[in-house]
Scaffold this motif. Structure first.
Motif, PDB file in Angstrom:
ATOM      1  N   UNK A 119       0.961  -1.393   0.115  1.00 61.88           N
ATOM      2  CA  UNK A 119      -0.189   0.172  -0.227  1.00 61.88           C
ATOM      3  C   UNK A 119       1.009   1.212   0.148  1.00 61.88           C
ATOM      4  N   UNK A 120       1.771   1.310   0.823  1.00 57.99           N
ATOM      5  CA  UNK A 120       2.936   2.509   1.060  1.00 57.99           C
ATOM      6  C   UNK A 120       3.625   2.753  -0.301  1.00 57.99           C
ATOM      7  N   UNK A 124       3.294   5.877  -2.885  1.00 51.93           N
ATOM      8  CA  UNK A 124       4.461   6.697  -3.379  1.00 51.93           C
ATOM      9  C   UNK A 124       4.690   6.559  -4.836  1.00 51.93           C
ATOM     10  N   UNK A 125       4.399   5.550  -5.446  1.00 55.12           N
ATOM     11  CA  UNK A 125       4.349   5.809  -6.909  1.00 55.12           C
ATOM     12  C   UNK A 125       3.355   6.503  -7.240  1.00 55.12           C
ATOM     13  N   UNK A 126       2.149   6.318  -6.897  1.00 57.27           N
ATOM     14  CA  UNK A 126       0.941   7.122  -7.530  1.00 57.27           C
ATOM     15  C   UNK A 126       1.462   8.694  -7.253  1.00 57.27           C
ATOM     16  N   UNK A 127       1.716   9.036  -6.079  1.00 51.91           N
ATOM     17  CA  UNK A 127       1.899  10.371  -5.908  1.00 51.91           C
ATOM     18  C   UNK A 127       2.992  10.676  -6.790  1.00 51.91           C
ATOM     19  N   UNK A 128       4.060  10.169  -7.247  1.00 50.68           N
ATOM     20  CA  UNK A 128       5.246  10.651  -8.067  1.00 50.68           C
ATOM     21  C   UNK A 128       4.684  10.592  -9.458  1.00 50.68           C
ATOM     22  N   UNK A 129       3.632   9.836  -9.882  1.00 49.30           N
ATOM     23  CA  UNK A 129       3.417  10.106 -11.575  1.00 49.30           C
ATOM     24  C   UNK A 129       2.086  10.582 -11.741  1.00 49.30           C
TER      25      UNK A 129
END
Length: 180
Positions: free
Chosen positions: A158-159, A163-168
Motif C-alpha cells: 500500500x505504501x 508513493x508511486x502514484x503520488x510521483x506519477x
C-alpha cells in the motif's frame, strides 16, 4: 541524440512496478454499517443478560466490548477483497483477485477522469481516495492493525503504491487535494 540520453529519456517514462501492487482492502461503508448493527445487537444482548442473569456492570461491559470487536472482525472479513492495482499510461487499473463480489472484476480509471486524490483519505491514515469525474470515487481502505506478517506486507505494498502514484499523478494533471 546519444545512446545514453535516449536511455535516460526512456527510463523517465517507465511506469513503476509493471506487475502491479497486490493489496487487500475492505469496503468502509459496508463495514461501518455491519459494525453499527453489531453495536445494536450487543446492546440488546447486554440488556437481556442484565434482565435474566444478575451479572455485574463490568461483566456486561466486557461482553459488550467483545461483541463489538467480533462484529468489527466479521465486517472486515465479509467486505474484504484482494486486488491488483496497476499504474499504466492510460490510468489506474484494478483487477479483483479474490474476495467480496461487491467489487467489480475489472475497473479502469483513466487519468483524464481523475479530479484529485487524497493521499491519507478524507478522515484517516489507512485510507486512499481518488475523486473521479462522473463515476464512483475509488477508495482503498486497509484493514488495521497489522498483526500478522501477511498484513505487514499489505501495508508495504500500500505504501509503495501510494508513493508511486503520488510521483506519477502530477505528470497527468492529477493533484493531491488537502480538503473536501
Amino acid at each position: 541524440m546519444s545512446e545514453e540520453e535516449k536511455k535516460t529519456d526512456d527510463e523517465e517514462k517507465t511506469i513503476p512496478r509493471a506487475e502491479g501492487y497486490t493489496i487487500v482492502k475492505y469496503a468502509k461503508g459496508w463495514a461501518d454499517a455491519i459494525w453499527i448493527f453489531g453495536m445494536i445487537v450487543s446492546i440488546i444482548i447486554c440488556c437481556l443478560i442484565s434482565k435474566y442473569i444478575n451479572a455485574g456492570l463490568w461483566l456486561e461491559l466486557v461482553i459488550y466490548i467483545c461483541a463489538c470487536l467480533i462484529f468489527v472482525f466479521i465486517a472486515h472479513k465479509i467486505t474484504e477483497v484482494k486486488v491488483n492495482l496497476k499504474i499504466t499510461e492510460e490510468g489506474l487499473e484494478q483487477t479483483r483477485i479474490s474476495g467480496s463480489k461487491q467489487y467489480p472484476k475489472h475497473r479502469m480509471i483513466k487519468w483524464e477522469d481523475m479530479k484529485s486524490y487524497h493521499l491519507c483519505g478524507r478522515s484517516r491514515d489507512n485510507d486512499f481516495l481518488i475523486s473521479v469525474k462522473d463515476d464512483v470515487n475509488f477508495r482503498i481502505c486497509i484493514p488495521w492493525p497489522a498483526l500478522f506478517e501477511k498484513e505487514k506486507d499489505n501495508w508495504e505494498n500500500f505504501a509503495a503504491f501510494q508513493d508511486d502514484f503520488w510521483g506519477i499523478a502530477p505528470e497527468h494533471d492529477v493533484h493531491r487535494a488537502f480538503f473536501g
